[in-house]
Each structure stands twice: as C-alpha cells, then as structure tokens.
Write an enzyme that holds these catalytic residues in place. Sequence first.
Site, PDB file in Angstrom:
ATOM      1  N   LYS A   4      12.000  -7.881  -2.813  1.00  0.00           N
ATOM      2  CA  LYS A   4      11.675  -7.040  -3.969  1.00  0.00           C
ATOM      3  C   LYS A   4      12.981  -6.485  -4.521  1.00  0.00           C
ATOM      4  O   LYS A   4      13.768  -5.890  -3.781  1.00  0.00           O
ATOM      5  CB  LYS A   4      10.780  -5.871  -3.563  1.00  0.00           C
ATOM      6  CG  LYS A   4       9.320  -6.225  -3.500  1.00  0.00           C
ATOM      7  CD  LYS A   4       8.490  -4.960  -3.366  1.00  0.00           C
ATOM      8  CE  LYS A   4       7.044  -5.288  -3.130  1.00  0.00           C
ATOM      9  NZ  LYS A   4       6.253  -4.081  -2.860  1.00  0.00           N
TER      10      LYS A   4
ATOM     11  N   ARG B 120       0.700  -7.016   2.154  1.00  0.00           N
ATOM     12  CA  ARG B 120       1.977  -6.319   1.874  1.00  0.00           C
ATOM     13  C   ARG B 120       1.760  -4.940   1.254  1.00  0.00           C
ATOM     14  O   ARG B 120       2.593  -4.054   1.414  1.00  0.00           O
ATOM     15  CB  ARG B 120       2.872  -7.190   0.977  1.00  0.00           C
ATOM     16  CG  ARG B 120       4.248  -6.594   0.784  1.00  0.00           C
ATOM     17  CD  ARG B 120       5.257  -7.594   0.274  1.00  0.00           C
ATOM     18  NE  ARG B 120       6.557  -6.959   0.091  1.00  0.00           N
ATOM     19  CZ  ARG B 120       7.666  -7.587  -0.223  1.00  0.00           C
ATOM     20  NH1 ARG B 120       7.646  -8.900  -0.385  1.00  0.00           N
ATOM     21  NH2 ARG B 120       8.799  -6.928  -0.369  1.00  0.00           N
TER      22      ARG B 120
ATOM     23  N   HIS C 265       3.184   5.991   0.007  1.00  0.00           N
ATOM     24  CA  HIS C 265       4.027   5.827  -1.173  1.00  0.00           C
ATOM     25  C   HIS C 265       3.388   6.299  -2.487  1.00  0.00           C
ATOM     26  O   HIS C 265       4.097   6.459  -3.476  1.00  0.00           O
ATOM     27  CB  HIS C 265       4.472   4.371  -1.318  1.00  0.00           C
ATOM     28  CG  HIS C 265       5.602   4.007  -0.385  1.00  0.00           C
ATOM     29  ND1 HIS C 265       5.514   4.164   0.977  1.00  0.00           N
ATOM     30  CD2 HIS C 265       6.846   3.530  -0.623  1.00  0.00           C
ATOM     31  CE1 HIS C 265       6.646   3.764   1.536  1.00  0.00           C
ATOM     32  NE2 HIS C 265       7.477   3.380   0.584  1.00  0.00           N
TER      33      HIS C 265
ATOM     34  N   HIS D  39       6.046   8.170  -4.559  1.00  0.00           N
ATOM     35  CA  HIS D  39       6.568   7.716  -5.860  1.00  0.00           C
ATOM     36  C   HIS D  39       6.384   8.793  -6.923  1.00  0.00           C
ATOM     37  O   HIS D  39       7.239   8.971  -7.793  1.00  0.00           O
ATOM     38  CB  HIS D  39       5.901   6.410  -6.286  1.00  0.00           C
ATOM     39  CG  HIS D  39       6.435   5.207  -5.567  1.00  0.00           C
ATOM     40  ND1 HIS D  39       5.724   4.051  -5.385  1.00  0.00           N
ATOM     41  CD2 HIS D  39       7.639   5.000  -4.972  1.00  0.00           C
ATOM     42  CE1 HIS D  39       6.470   3.173  -4.707  1.00  0.00           C
ATOM     43  NE2 HIS D  39       7.622   3.733  -4.448  1.00  0.00           N
TER      44      HIS D  39
HETATM   45  N1  GLY Z   1       8.789  -1.497   0.283  1.00  0.00           N
HETATM   46  C1  GLY Z   1       7.555  -2.165   0.265  1.00  0.00           C
HETATM   47  C2  GLY Z   1       7.669  -3.643   0.164  1.00  0.00           C
HETATM   48  O1  GLY Z   1       8.749  -4.186   0.249  1.00  0.00           O
HETATM   49  O2  GLY Z   1       6.678  -4.299  -0.018  1.00  0.00           O
END
Ligand code: GLY
Length: 349
Positions: A138, A225, A232, A236
């Site tokens: 990511k 995932r 979060h 966030h």
């Molecule tokens: N930080 C969460 C992910 O990489 O999916």
Amino acid sequence: MNVTVELEERSYDVVVDVDARHQLGELIKRRAPRAKSVALVTSPSLVNETWFDIESGRDQAVFLVPEGESAKTLGSLEELLEALAQGRLSRDDVIVGVGGGAICDLAGFAAATYLRGVALVQIPTSLVGQVDAAIGGKTGVNLRAGKNLVGAFHQPLGVLCDTSVLDTLPERERKSGLGEVAKCWLLEGRPVDELVTTSLSSLIELSVRLKADVVSNDEREGGLRVLLNYGHTLAHALEKLSLRRGPDELRHGEAVAIGLAFAVRLAKELDLVGENEVASHDAVLEQLGLVTDLPARYDPEELLEAMGHDKKAHHDLSFVLPGPSGFAVVSDIDEAKVRDVLERFQGER
Ligand code: GLY
C-alpha cells in the site's frame, strides 16, 4: 528471520535482522540485475544518522523529502518525481524508501507512478514502518479531506527491517509503533501474560508474520486484509482532525492505541464481547505503555463526521470489531450508539 509475502511472481521476502540494511546490494543484484542507479528516498534527519551507511552496489543518489507525516502530500510527491526525472532515473532503476511509515508510503507511491512504475525496495527505520507500512504494497499520500485518500498498490522487491536502526529511534516514535504491535497482538488473541516475556524483536517478528500472511491471502483488501484496520476507524478520524493542528500533533500508532481501546468498548456496547475482553485489551495496551485517553480537544461530533468519511467506511459508520466468532467488519451501526460510547469513553479518563 525471513518471511515471504506469497504473491506468485511478485512474491518477496521481508527480512527482520540486525544490520539487514546491508543486504540491499545483494537484493538488487538478485531482483533488479539491470539496475544502474538507485534513488535513496529519505529525510534530512535520517541521512545524518550513523547507520546511514547504505550501499546498493550501483550508482546511488539521496533524495530528501520532509520529515514524518509532512512527507505524505501531493506537493512532496511532485517535488520528488521532478527530482527523480532531473536525476534521469530510468525504468530499470530502483527507488529505495529509507524511513518511517510516511517515507515508505511516499517512496512507494513515487515508485508506483514514476515512468508508470519502477522497482521498489523498502528499508523501514521506524517500528510502524517495520511492522506495517513497508509491507504489503500500500502506497500513497494524504489529502486535506483525509488520510491515504490517494495511492496505489505497488509491491516492493523486498523489505529490509533492520532492527539495529531502532536503537536511535526517538522514544515517542518507538511508543507510537507499539500501537500497531498492540493491534497485531490483539488480532491474534494473545494473552497479556505472554507479552511480559516477549522481546521487542519477537514482537516485530510476530507482527511481520501476521501482516505477510494476511497480504499473501488478500493483497487488494477484498476481505481478510480489512481486519488489519482494527482500531483504525477512530484512529484515522483522530489523525484527520490532528493534521489541522500540525503534522506532529498525533502519531499514527498513538491514534491506533486510542482507536483499539474505543473499538472494544463499542463491541461491548453491541453485545459482541463481554467486559473481560475490554479488560484484556486495556491490560495489553497498558503493558505496552500506550496512552489511550481521548483528549477533550476532540469533539465527538467532529469525530463522528470524520469516521463516516473514512474510506474504509463505505458511506456509513463501520468498524472492525471483535465478536463471538472472531474479528469482522460491522457496518450500519446506529450513530447514536457510537456517539454514546465515544462520549463515555472520553469521560472515562
Ligand atoms: N495498514 C493496513 C494494511 O496495510 O492493509
């Protein structure tokens, strides 16, 4: 320790080792044999560290970007891309991110977009970088509207987690990284007693294994995932509001620690877990020395608004929460309930 992220022809190893940074030359020789130049993307403070003796075995140049979260803007990306082009980095060459999570995200996004994609190696130098940001492909930057709203998936050729560089990590950075470690520990349902006897390098290894395993099974966040976003949704929102005050107001891992303590309370409110789960979360967070107070300067209404706009929220309030059959995304939660838990949580401390 080497852990493989299994993605068929794009598989790569995450090395966790003392002095792992010195494996860069060998890694480039093996995975990018045609590379002539290497662009090391890092920050002014890191380039002066004694451990910044990184050798790629190719022509190499250092590209400096702003410190910390300030690196993750479209402006920094543009400057970096212009500099790479001025330096004539070619398609066969390699970008290496050397820094914390923010630098890894920016360097990764530059690698994903420069010349429509060049090879990337990550050398994460913070705990957040080593256990999370540098692994899994990511990449991206923030917008004023929120964190990580622009980016791309771009897997590296390898990740070198050098545990010796953590020795010079500022205390706040180390603590912040433990927020992501706590998330991994809680996702695995490990008990607090075991935590007492686990060394930092074992905590890193355990977190890297979890992340590599999840990414190997769900690279593009089609299901599993998303669970890595435990804690979060609130984190966030907190980071988004904090960014208005300045890039250093709240670190990612600090926000995650608060988000974890809140999420388990929300799960309890929804009768998904009992009081014992709240207590065991609190014990793990406390054992890692994490602060989970929700400061009064964060207005619950503003947090609710920001949580509704989190890109993971898919237009309603959704959270990764623990429950009777493990962790899952819980959507369409009544806003009044979330407000209620948020206000009580803020008042608790
Ligand atoms: N930080 C969460 C992910 O990489 O999916």
